[in-house]
Design an enzyme around this catalytic site. Structure first.
Site, PDB file in Angstrom:
ATOM      1  CG  HIS A  19     -47.450   7.362   4.984  1.00 55.31           C
ATOM      2  ND1 HIS A  19     -47.459   8.681   4.830  1.00 55.31           N
ATOM      3  CD2 HIS A  19     -46.214   6.671   4.720  1.00 55.31           C
ATOM      4  CE1 HIS A  19     -46.518   9.334   4.524  1.00 55.31           C
ATOM      5  NE2 HIS A  19     -45.466   8.283   4.374  1.00 55.31           N
ATOM      6  CE  LYS A  43     -36.893  12.426   4.381  1.00 58.11           C
ATOM      7  NZ  LYS A  43     -38.072  11.418   4.459  1.00 58.11           N
ATOM      8  NE  ARG A  92     -42.226   5.369  -1.890  1.00 63.37           N
ATOM      9  CZ  ARG A  92     -41.894   6.410  -1.275  1.00 63.37           C
ATOM     10  NH1 ARG A  92     -42.708   7.611  -1.260  1.00 63.37           N
ATOM     11  NH2 ARG A  92     -40.633   6.596  -0.348  1.00 63.37           N
ATOM     12  CB  SER A 130     -44.654  13.144   2.446  1.00 63.35           C
ATOM     13  OG  SER A 130     -45.492  12.059   3.246  1.00 63.35           O
TER      14      SER A 130
HETATM   15  P1  ADP Z   1     -39.142   8.795   4.707  1.00 66.17           P
HETATM   16  O1  ADP Z   1     -39.197   7.752   5.850  1.00 66.17           O
HETATM   17  O2  ADP Z   1     -38.308   8.325   3.612  1.00 66.17           O
HETATM   18  O3  ADP Z   1     -39.237   9.939   5.294  1.00 66.17           O
HETATM   19  P2  ADP Z   1     -41.929   8.730   4.789  1.00 66.17           P
HETATM   20  O4  ADP Z   1     -41.899   9.242   6.094  1.00 66.17           O
HETATM   21  O5  ADP Z   1     -42.907   9.470   3.783  1.00 66.17           O
HETATM   22  O6  ADP Z   1     -40.539   8.529   3.914  1.00 66.17           O
HETATM   23  O7  ADP Z   1     -42.451   7.252   4.809  1.00 66.17           O
HETATM   24  C1  ADP Z   1     -42.255   6.360   5.639  1.00 66.17           C
HETATM   25  C2  ADP Z   1     -42.510   4.999   5.145  1.00 66.17           C
HETATM   26  O8  ADP Z   1     -43.399   4.796   4.713  1.00 66.17           O
HETATM   27  C3  ADP Z   1     -41.172   4.466   4.445  1.00 66.17           C
HETATM   28  O9  ADP Z   1     -40.784   3.157   4.553  1.00 66.17           O
HETATM   29  C4  ADP Z   1     -41.573   4.868   2.861  1.00 66.17           C
HETATM   30  O10 ADP Z   1     -40.839   3.721   2.092  1.00 66.17           O
HETATM   31  C5  ADP Z   1     -43.125   4.477   3.134  1.00 66.17           C
HETATM   32  N1  ADP Z   1     -43.742   5.005   1.967  1.00 66.17           N
HETATM   33  C6  ADP Z   1     -43.706   6.321   1.890  1.00 66.17           C
HETATM   34  N2  ADP Z   1     -44.836   6.386   0.544  1.00 66.17           N
HETATM   35  C7  ADP Z   1     -45.235   5.151   0.507  1.00 66.17           C
HETATM   36  C8  ADP Z   1     -46.326   4.668  -0.222  1.00 66.17           C
HETATM   37  N3  ADP Z   1     -46.701   5.404  -1.304  1.00 66.17           N
HETATM   38  N4  ADP Z   1     -46.631   3.597  -0.344  1.00 66.17           N
HETATM   39  C9  ADP Z   1     -46.017   2.312   0.584  1.00 66.17           C
HETATM   40  N5  ADP Z   1     -45.113   2.998   1.482  1.00 66.17           N
HETATM   41  C10 ADP Z   1     -44.545   4.303   1.407  1.00 66.17           C
END
Ligand code: ADP
Length: 174
Positions: A19, A43, A92, A130
């Protein structure tokens, strides 16, 4: 200079280095970025929105180009409130693509002004999520290589909110 703002929405439960890499890249493209912390109740998040926002604040420090706000409803409503119609998402791997593509098209149907921009992280972070970080922490693994220090400290403190560790264990079993 023309204001060139974007929203980076997500659960950030907790924030990890992938992130932070996306946030850093987005501040190189946009004059300011709103990191929008979605409640994501479906979630079953480990940390409350307030704690997730605090971890982000502690990890990002004082940067006038970054704003951290809660996101409780639809992204399109938030975008209209903020008058910001560029959304950043991280990609990713190909596995992220289908869901992201569907969501971008749905958001555009709901609000035609909305555009989604995808950023890819440094290769070292492509395996990070996460969910995986929480699993490692739950079983006593060292998460310091994957999350910023404030999130590692929170994970060590007993996995978030009171009772959260127990809930996480139960979810793990189900
Ligand atoms: P989600 O939105 O699916 O609940 P997160 O909140 O963890 O997932 O992530 C927010 C954003 O960050 C999403 O666009 C997700 O694809 C991106 N993201 C999560 N992990 C990574 C990573 N390791 N590298 C790049 N982008 C990521």
């Amino acid at each position: 200079m023309k204001e060139n703002r974007a929203i980076y929405p997500g659960s950030f439960d907790p924030v990890h280095l992938g992130h932070l890499d996306v946030i850093r890249r987005s501040t190189q493209i946009f004059s300011s970025v709103i990191v929008a912390v979605a409640a994501s109740k479906a979630k079953g998040p480990l940390f409350s929105v307030d704690v997730r926002m605090q971890m982000l604040r502690d990890s990002l420090g004082d940067n006038p180009a970054i704003q951290i706000l809660p996101l409780h409803g639809l992204l399109v409503d938030f975008a209209r409130e903020q008058e910001v119609f560029t959304v950043i998402r991280g990609l990713r791997a190909v596995s992220d693509f289908e869901f992201e593509f569907q969501m971008a098209l749905m958001n555009r149907k709901l609000e035609p002004r909305l555009e989604t921009v995808y950023l890819t992280p440094k290769e070292d972070y492509t395996y990070l999520s996460s969910r995986i970080v929480k699993e490692v922490a739950l079983f006593g693994g060292d998460v310091e290589k994957f999350v910023p220090a404030p999130a590692a400290a929170r994970l060590k403190m007993g996995l978030g909110e009171p009772g959260a560790a127990e809930q996480a264990r139960l979810r793990q079993k189900s």
